[in-house]
Design a protein around this motif. Sequence first.
Motif, PDB file in Angstrom:
ATOM      1  N   UNK A 494      78.730  14.181 -29.787  1.00 60.13           N
ATOM      2  CA  UNK A 494      78.346  12.960 -30.516  1.00 60.13           C
ATOM      3  C   UNK A 494      76.840  12.744 -30.525  1.00 60.13           C
ATOM      4  N   UNK A 495      76.147  13.164 -29.453  1.00 63.94           N
ATOM      5  CA  UNK A 495      74.696  12.976 -29.391  1.00 63.94           C
ATOM      6  C   UNK A 495      73.984  13.762 -30.495  1.00 63.94           C
ATOM      7  N   UNK A 496      74.571  14.897 -30.890  1.00 62.55           N
ATOM      8  CA  UNK A 496      73.995  15.706 -31.967  1.00 62.55           C
ATOM      9  C   UNK A 496      74.371  15.114 -33.325  1.00 62.55           C
ATOM     10  N   UNK A 497      75.657  14.803 -33.507  1.00 56.88           N
ATOM     11  CA  UNK A 497      76.126  14.287 -34.795  1.00 56.88           C
ATOM     12  C   UNK A 497      75.409  12.993 -35.173  1.00 56.88           C
ATOM     13  N   UNK A 498      75.086  12.167 -34.185  1.00 60.67           N
ATOM     14  CA  UNK A 498      74.449  10.882 -34.465  1.00 60.67           C
ATOM     15  C   UNK A 498      73.042  11.044 -35.023  1.00 60.67           C
ATOM     16  N   UNK A 499      72.424  12.204 -34.820  1.00 59.69           N
ATOM     17  CA  UNK A 499      71.060  12.427 -35.305  1.00 59.69           C
ATOM     18  C   UNK A 499      71.036  12.841 -36.774  1.00 59.69           C
ATOM     19  N   UNK A 529      83.661   5.444 -36.212  1.00 58.84           N
ATOM     20  CA  UNK A 529      84.953   5.825 -35.651  1.00 58.84           C
ATOM     21  C   UNK A 529      84.954   7.276 -35.179  1.00 58.84           C
ATOM     22  N   UNK A 530      84.340   8.163 -35.980  1.00 60.60           N
ATOM     23  CA  UNK A 530      84.328   9.585 -35.626  1.00 60.60           C
ATOM     24  C   UNK A 530      83.498   9.838 -34.369  1.00 60.60           C
ATOM     25  N   UNK A 531      82.333   9.223 -34.279  1.00 57.21           N
ATOM     26  CA  UNK A 531      81.503   9.419 -33.085  1.00 57.21           C
ATOM     27  C   UNK A 531      82.170   8.771 -31.879  1.00 57.21           C
ATOM     28  N   UNK A 532      82.828   7.654 -32.091  1.00 58.48           N
ATOM     29  CA  UNK A 532      83.581   7.024 -30.983  1.00 58.48           C
ATOM     30  C   UNK A 532      84.690   7.950 -30.519  1.00 58.48           C
ATOM     31  N   UNK A 533      85.386   8.613 -31.469  1.00 59.18           N
ATOM     32  CA  UNK A 533      86.423   9.571 -31.074  1.00 59.18           C
ATOM     33  C   UNK A 533      85.825  10.715 -30.258  1.00 59.18           C
ATOM     34  N   UNK A 543      84.408  -0.204 -26.471  1.00 61.89           N
ATOM     35  CA  UNK A 543      83.288   0.347 -25.689  1.00 61.89           C
ATOM     36  C   UNK A 543      82.757   1.613 -26.359  1.00 61.89           C
ATOM     37  N   UNK A 544      83.673   2.498 -26.767  1.00 59.34           N
ATOM     38  CA  UNK A 544      83.231   3.724 -27.438  1.00 59.34           C
ATOM     39  C   UNK A 544      82.567   3.412 -28.787  1.00 59.34           C
ATOM     40  N   UNK A 545      83.123   2.403 -29.497  1.00 57.46           N
ATOM     41  CA  UNK A 545      82.524   2.043 -30.783  1.00 57.46           C
ATOM     42  C   UNK A 545      81.106   1.506 -30.586  1.00 57.46           C
ATOM     43  N   UNK A 546      80.918   0.709 -29.537  1.00 56.29           N
ATOM     44  CA  UNK A 546      79.583   0.186 -29.249  1.00 56.29           C
ATOM     45  C   UNK A 546      78.612   1.313 -28.916  1.00 56.29           C
ATOM     46  N   UNK A 547      79.100   2.257 -28.106  1.00 55.17           N
ATOM     47  CA  UNK A 547      78.246   3.392 -27.749  1.00 55.17           C
ATOM     48  C   UNK A 547      77.914   4.228 -28.988  1.00 55.17           C
ATOM     49  N   UNK A 548      78.887   4.343 -29.894  1.00 52.87           N
ATOM     50  CA  UNK A 548      78.653   5.098 -31.136  1.00 52.87           C
ATOM     51  C   UNK A 548      77.582   4.413 -31.978  1.00 52.87           C
ATOM     52  N   UNK A 549      77.653   3.085 -32.079  1.00 52.96           N
ATOM     53  CA  UNK A 549      76.629   2.369 -32.852  1.00 52.96           C
ATOM     54  C   UNK A 549      75.250   2.569 -32.236  1.00 52.96           C
ATOM     55  N   UNK A 550      75.203   2.553 -30.895  1.00 55.69           N
ATOM     56  CA  UNK A 550      73.921   2.737 -30.223  1.00 55.69           C
ATOM     57  C   UNK A 550      73.352   4.129 -30.503  1.00 55.69           C
ATOM     58  N   UNK A 551      74.222   5.149 -30.450  1.00 56.63           N
ATOM     59  CA  UNK A 551      73.760   6.506 -30.754  1.00 56.63           C
ATOM     60  C   UNK A 551      73.237   6.614 -32.181  1.00 56.63           C
ATOM     61  N   UNK A 552      73.944   6.000 -33.117  1.00 59.78           N
ATOM     62  CA  UNK A 552      73.518   6.051 -34.512  1.00 59.78           C
ATOM     63  C   UNK A 552      72.188   5.337 -34.710  1.00 59.78           C
TER      64      UNK A 552
END
Length: 560
Positions: A494-499, A529-533, A543-552
């Motif tokens: 997810x750290x890569x995809x978010x970039x 949703x995908x990054x949260x998954x 929690x995962x959705x919040x972390x996904x938003x932060x990564x994005x």
Amino acid sequence: MLKAIHIRDFAIVAELDLELGEGMNALTGETGAGKSILLDALGLCLGDRATADTVRPGAERAEISAVFELAPGSAAAQWLAEREMAAEEEVAIRRVVQAQGRSRGYINGVPVALRMLRELGELLVDIHGQHAHQSLLRPAAQRALLDAYAGAEGERGAVREAYQRLTAIDREIGELEGAGQGYEERLELLRHQVEELEAAEPSSEGIAALEAEHQRLAHADELIRTAHSQLQALSDDEGAAQAALGRAIRELGERRHLDAALGEAVDLLETALAHLEEGCQTLRGFADGLESDPQRLAELEQRIANLRDLARKHHVAVEALPQTLEQLRAERHRLENAGERLEQLRAERGEALAAYQRAAAALSSVRAAAGERLAAAVGELLGELGMAGAELIPAVEHDPDAQPGPEGLDRVELRVRTNPGQPAGPLSKVASGGELSRLGLAIQVATVAQSQGVATLVFDEADAGIGGAVAEVVGRLLSTLGQRYQVLCVTHLPQVAAQAAHHFQVHKAQGEAQTHARVAPLAEPERIEEIARMLGGLEITDHERGAARELLERGRGSRA
């Protein structure tokens, strides 16, 4: 860059149309979803070998089409222009593979050999990962990468120019020395052939005049009979045209005072009579001057037969004999002066070889200095990528006694030491698949300022075997590359995809009888949703959705 790709009946893909954007494009999906199928299809379109599972089961053929946008003056645009397949701003590449195994390739609708697909593909796309397009494993590509990083085009041009001069001298020396094996026999033959042709006088004007005279004499009797017959009809007989025309002028002239308009007709007839009299006089002179001459005709036929025999002997047309004579004279002159010319050439070769060696040494020096800079830059990046202690070692081995070549006298090889204390070795033998992907990433980032290569870079799981903070570094580096290139990255992190600037999800759909892979672009909600998954697994929480938003958000900040 790759604008769009269309896939039909390839592997487990029934049909897929995908448009890609500038910058970094990420492909994600669960393990086994078929993330690499898109890259496999692209490789097939660019000339990769088809395998038994290329065509989707039950289909007659697989078809992949890719459209690339071309930068003006790029190597790919020049390659197309040289082969008269250029388009204004883009190129369409298509590959069709039949279920029976037959395959066809097309560039801008023109059927081409697969070799040409591969040649063009290497100018459009560079795939890093465990695939056949890994340019880092090709010695020529390694040398070209180092030369591009060094900015050594001037030095390379000097080497190529010196090499061409040297090979031209060697070629002429070889021809003269080769002739020496049968020197006397060849020279004697040349002298005989030149004398034989000179005796036949095969000039272009002479051949044309000879054929014209032969044509006239061969039909002399017929021409004389025809000329006399026409003279009788036109002038000599009582009712000849000349007499009839004279009577008409006389009778009409006597009446022209009755109507002025009649005068124009009389004037024209008088002009016609004057031309007729002149024509008859010329025809009479022709007939009186032409006579049958069997002896001269026989001489002409013999000369023409001789010229035809000479043409057959030299395997040319009669009209080409003058040029053949000049070529034989030139060769005779060269052989007669071979000793003097060889001495001159050998002296020139010594100078040309020294010039080549100086140019090759200068190129080698530039390569060695660039290799040290590249090693330092890549080493720093490898530390960030979780390969601390690994080293890239560009080896430039200069051999002044080696056989001259157009690329100089160096053996250039990118070697790697993955762990301290281990011996360095070739990339293909030392680096694992994941290590090679990260090495490729580090090299691309290090050379981005100097590189003039392809416009699209593909990384197939460059993040394999890493995670945590290093994964975010990989994403940042790929995003950095995306500022200059189009980057297509298959990732499970997810750290890569978010970039990425653009995000696509690959998933399998189970049909009644077959499994199909599909790829869909993700808008912001689906992307969260995908990054949260990818962060949380099967059950996605807030929690995962919040972390996904932060990564994005961090990803957008790094691209700003």
